[in-house]
Design an enzyme around this catalytic site. Structure first.
Site, PDB file in Angstrom:
ATOM      1  N   ASP A   1     -42.432  15.686  37.206  1.00 61.58           N
ATOM      2  CA  ASP A   1     -42.381  14.733  36.093  1.00 61.58           C
ATOM      3  C   ASP A   1     -41.766  13.404  36.489  1.00 61.58           C
ATOM      4  O   ASP A   1     -41.298  12.662  35.642  1.00 61.58           O
ATOM      5  CB  ASP A   1     -41.594  15.339  34.934  1.00 61.58           C
ATOM      6  CG  ASP A   1     -40.145  15.596  35.300  1.00 61.58           C
ATOM      7  OD1 ASP A   1     -39.850  15.682  36.508  1.00 61.58           O
ATOM      8  OD2 ASP A   1     -39.311  15.697  34.390  1.00 61.58           O
ATOM      9  N   GLU A   2     -41.732  13.098  37.777  1.00 63.40           N
ATOM     10  CA  GLU A   2     -41.070  11.879  38.214  1.00 63.40           C
ATOM     11  C   GLU A   2     -41.796  11.342  39.432  1.00 63.40           C
ATOM     12  O   GLU A   2     -42.111  12.109  40.347  1.00 63.40           O
ATOM     13  CB  GLU A   2     -39.631  12.222  38.629  1.00 63.40           C
ATOM     14  CG  GLU A   2     -38.580  11.405  37.953  1.00 63.40           C
ATOM     15  CD  GLU A   2     -37.188  11.895  38.356  1.00 63.40           C
ATOM     16  OE1 GLU A   2     -36.358  11.039  38.633  1.00 63.40           O
ATOM     17  OE2 GLU A   2     -36.963  13.117  38.402  1.00 63.40           O
TER      18      GLU A   2
END
Lengths: 364, 418
Positions: B94-95
């Site tokens: 998610d990054e």
């Protein structure tokens, strides 16, 4: 248990034992140990990794009979660190004291009851000349596979062929076959022996004059001057190698073994990562090249006597060097069919050679 | 992505909205992978043990998590990223860092790209994300944190969504922040800094590098000093240049059965090989990681002659390494990773011929598997990751596991964490 020994002979036996003892991560501690047993003036050393077992005896000055089990690597390191001269080893319930001059180690031991029972092969022993058998191992063991996914190929086939001993090994890229006509053996003999054990046997054989081999259904024991190495036999099916031996080779070059090995050593600087070396063979002799044309290149011309049509063929440089190195004579013969089919390397001189090294080319 | 795993769950089950949600392993060894802002109000945060989370927030809805779905969503988000720049460095599902310096001409400014990406992720994927825009990775990361929604005094502040730190204004942005905001400041370093009176990034920047080196050691001291002044010259590395690709898995119970471990190996190899192929690469070095029941970890690596990208090719290389390890004391975690990549479409090396016509026992032919692997990839693209798998992963139907499942600890059979 208490005994005295000269550092030299103890260190030699422990060196062997520590190579056999299990180095497997997480294995039972007892398997990484060497079992020491004193009976009178004889020390019995045993180590095993459950596949392969070493049993050796050593004359020592025995003070007290008994048994001790200790890390083979640790004891080997200790004994090797001590100066030449007399060493005294004395075991108590849970430790072993190693004394030499004014040095003393006290190290913990394992429970000797944890050590597995080991027995040598039950077969009737037959004797082989150590020098010739050791040389045959040297020539063949190198072609065995180290790939644990292909267990059968990690073995060396010991078999009877026309009344005498034959050794065979292949990793599917090359095949080494050695007939030892001086060793008579039953034609029905056919056992597959882990090559790792045979590498150790090869070490044991150096300097010895005679060895005895005994075989039963599960194991084989090599006895070299009272030191016994026992290994389990592989039960995997061995590939059919015999139909690879019947090829006819229209092209052959005879060239000097040492000069070719030296040139290969140079070529391998550029033929990295098992990359190819190319042999161009013509009536003018042999040209060895390696590297890539646009990047780096090695080239060397070698003398040779050639018959056949001109050919350029590429091999894995390591495999080729291993084959040339296995040849005991001053000249080697390399026979080929075409760049896509196996080549064969033999000794020159006698047409009825006892050794051949078959090598599959690389396609480039 | 904002509370990524939770956001995906909320997207797929809107009935959960407004409830405290915890995604993670709910077994005795489970850890919290993500918590909704409602759960964070109770003090629940990621990496906390699930049993503690349950004590803090007994009414939370515990979800076991669906790693395969998260990966799929992550891949879609990355696809959006890559439509702006090929320089995308994923640091977690998610990054990611994006180097958009090459895309500025087309879009005007990095802020425009940031706004557009946020809008597209919300519209096309159905989750929200926060963006930090800055001249280097470190400041951008801190800025993205500042842009996120957060819990303030028991209520949820939606956050700004995009925080821009203009070049030259890094110091102004960083110095008021607590030192904990810096990368590399964990509890131990924090305590040491606290002892010398350093509370904020500004304190740290002002104290002088010599004092920091004395307090924290040479490397760490200098590194933090640079960060405090907003200096970070590391480039964004896209996955093609990634050093390794891997998966690891913690088991429900320690596994001492070599046959079962082999099944897990086959599954992990399949998962890692799939990602290596998705990356357009082949790998020459493969590594097996094992954590024993006593938490001791070992790794074993093998470098193969010809680069591989098939699951069976990986399994063939790593199988012997696994066999050589005594697993009787029990294995807690198994991991597989691949490294030393070369382009899948690069020139093939020399091919060593075989003396035997038939492939010898257990021999994997990468060339043959390349086709099969391509078909598997295609099937998974169309029908999902579960649509096809290797036989070894299918011992019995109940036991169907997802690829790389349980990265944060498996569920307990009865859902009980106490």
């Amino acid at each position: 248990m208490k005994f005295r020994s000269e550092r030299e002979q103890l260190a030699e036996a422990l060196g062997l034992a520590s190579r056999i003892a299990s180095g497997r991560v997480g294995a039972l501690p007892a398997l990484s140990g060497v079992r020491l047993q004193v009976k009178g003036d004889v020390l019995h050393l045993t180590s095993t990794d459950n596949d392969m077992t070493l049993q050796a005896t050593l004359p020592v000055g025995g003070d007290r009979d008994g048994v001790s089990l200790i890390s083979a690597k640790l004891l080997n390191d200790i004994v090797r660190s001590l100066p030449e001269g007399k060493i005294t080893l004395e075991a108590t319930a849970e430790s072993l004291a190693v004394k030499s001059g004014r040095s003393q180690f006290t190290v913990p031991t394992y429970n000797a009851l944890d050590f597995p029972n080991v027995t040598p092969s039950a077969g009737a022993p037959f004797s082989v000349p150590a020098g010739e058998f050791g040389e045959a191992l040297r020539q063949v063991v190198r072609a065995a596979s180290g790939d644990q996914m292909r267990i059968a190929l990690t073995g060396v086939l010991l078999t009877g062929e026309e009344g005498s001993l034959r050794l065979v090994a292949t990793d599917s890229y090359r095949l080494a076959v050695r007939d030892v006509t001086s060793i008579v053996i039953a034609a029905s003999t056919k056992v597959l022996i882990p090559s790792r054990a045979l590498s150790e046997v090869q070490r044991l054989l150096s300097g010895a004059t005679e060895a005895a081999i005994s075989l039963d259904d599960n194991s084989v024991t090599f006895d070299v001057g009272g030191t016994k190495l026992t290994t389990r036999i592989l039960t995997n099916e061995y590939p059919n190698y015999k139909n690879l031996l019947s090829g006819t080779y229209p092209n052959a070059i005879t060239t000097g073994r040492d000069a070719l090995l030296d040139a290969l050593r140079r070529a391998r600087i550029l033929a990295k990562d098992q990359g190819p070396v190319r042999l161009a063979m013509t009536g003018n002799g042999l040209k060895l090249t390696a590297g890539t044309k646009d990047n780096d290149e090695f080239e060397e011309d070698l003398d040779g006597v050639y018959s056949g049509t001109d050919i350029t063929i590429a091999f894995n440089s390591d495999y080729l060097a291993a084959g040339i190195d296995a040849i005991p004579t001053d000249d080697v013969i390399i026979k080929t069919i075409d760049p896509a089919r196996p080549a064969v390397i033999t000794a020159s001189g006698d047409t009825d050679s006892e050794y051949l090294y078959l090598l599959m080319p690389q396609r480039i | 992505m904002d509370m990524f795993y939770v956001a995906v769950e909320l997207r797929d089950d809107p009935g959960l909205r407004g409830l405290p949600i915890v995604v993670g392993g709910d077994g005795p060894r489970g850890v919290v992978a993500a918590a909704s802002y409602e759960a964070r109000k109770f003090g629940v945060f990621s990496a906390m043990s699930s049993s503690r989370a349950r004590r803090l927030c007994p009414n939370a809805v515990f979800l076991p998590g669906r790693p395969a779905v998260y990966r799929e969503v992550s891949a879609k988000v990355h696809k959006i990223f890559r439509s702006y720049t090929p320089l995308v460095e994923g640091i977690a599902l998610d990054e990611a860092f994006l180097d958009v310096s090459g895309a500025l001409r087309g879009y005007g400014s990095a802020v425009t790209i940031a706004d557009e990406i946020r809008a597209r992720v919300a519209q096309e994927i159905g989750i929200t994300c926060s963006v930090g825009v800055a001249a280097n990775k470190f400041v951008a990361k801190i800025a993205s944190k500042a842009a996120k929604p957060r819990v303030i005094a028991g209520s949820i502040d939606p956050g700004e969504g995009v925080v821009v730190v203009e070049p030259g204004r890094e110091v102004e942005f960083l110095h008021p922040l607590p030192v904990r905001a810096l990368w590399g400041v964990g509890p131990a370093t924090h305590a040491r800094l606290d002892r010398i009176g350093v509370k904020t990034v500004g304190d740290l920047a002002m104290i002088g590098v010599e004092h920091l080196v004395t307090a924290l050691g040479d490397a760490s001291g200098r590194h933090l000093f640079d960060l405090a002044w907003g200096h970070d010259d590391r480039a964004v590395e896209s996955e093609r240049e990634a050093k390794s690709i891997g998966h690891e898995e913690t088991f429900t119970e320690d596994v001492a059965d070599i046959v079962e471990l082999r099944r897990h190996l086959v599954r992990l190899c399949d998962a890692v090989a799939t990602r290596v192929r998705a990356n357009g690469t082949r790998a020459r070095t493969l590594t097996l990681k094992i954590k024993f029941s006593n938490f001791r970890s070992i790794t074993r690596s093998i470098t193969v002659d010809t680069a591989r990208s098939s699951g069976p090719g990986f399994t063939e290389a790593l199988g012997p390494l696994l066999s050589a390890i005594d697993v009787h004391q029990g294995v807690r975690l198994l991991g597989v990773s691949a490294a030393q990549f070369e382009a899948a479409d690069g020139p093939a090396g020399p091919v060593q011929g075989s003396l035997f016509d038939e492939p010898a026992e257990g021999r994997v032919d990468e060339a043959t598997w390349a086709n099969a692997s391509g078909v598997m990839d295609e099937i998974r693209r169309k029908f999902g990751a579960d649509a096809i798998r290797t036989l070894a992963a299918l011992r019995d139907v109940e036991d169907l596991g997802e690829i790389g499942e349980n990265p944060w600890g498996p569920s307990s059979p009865n859902g009980d964490t106490r």
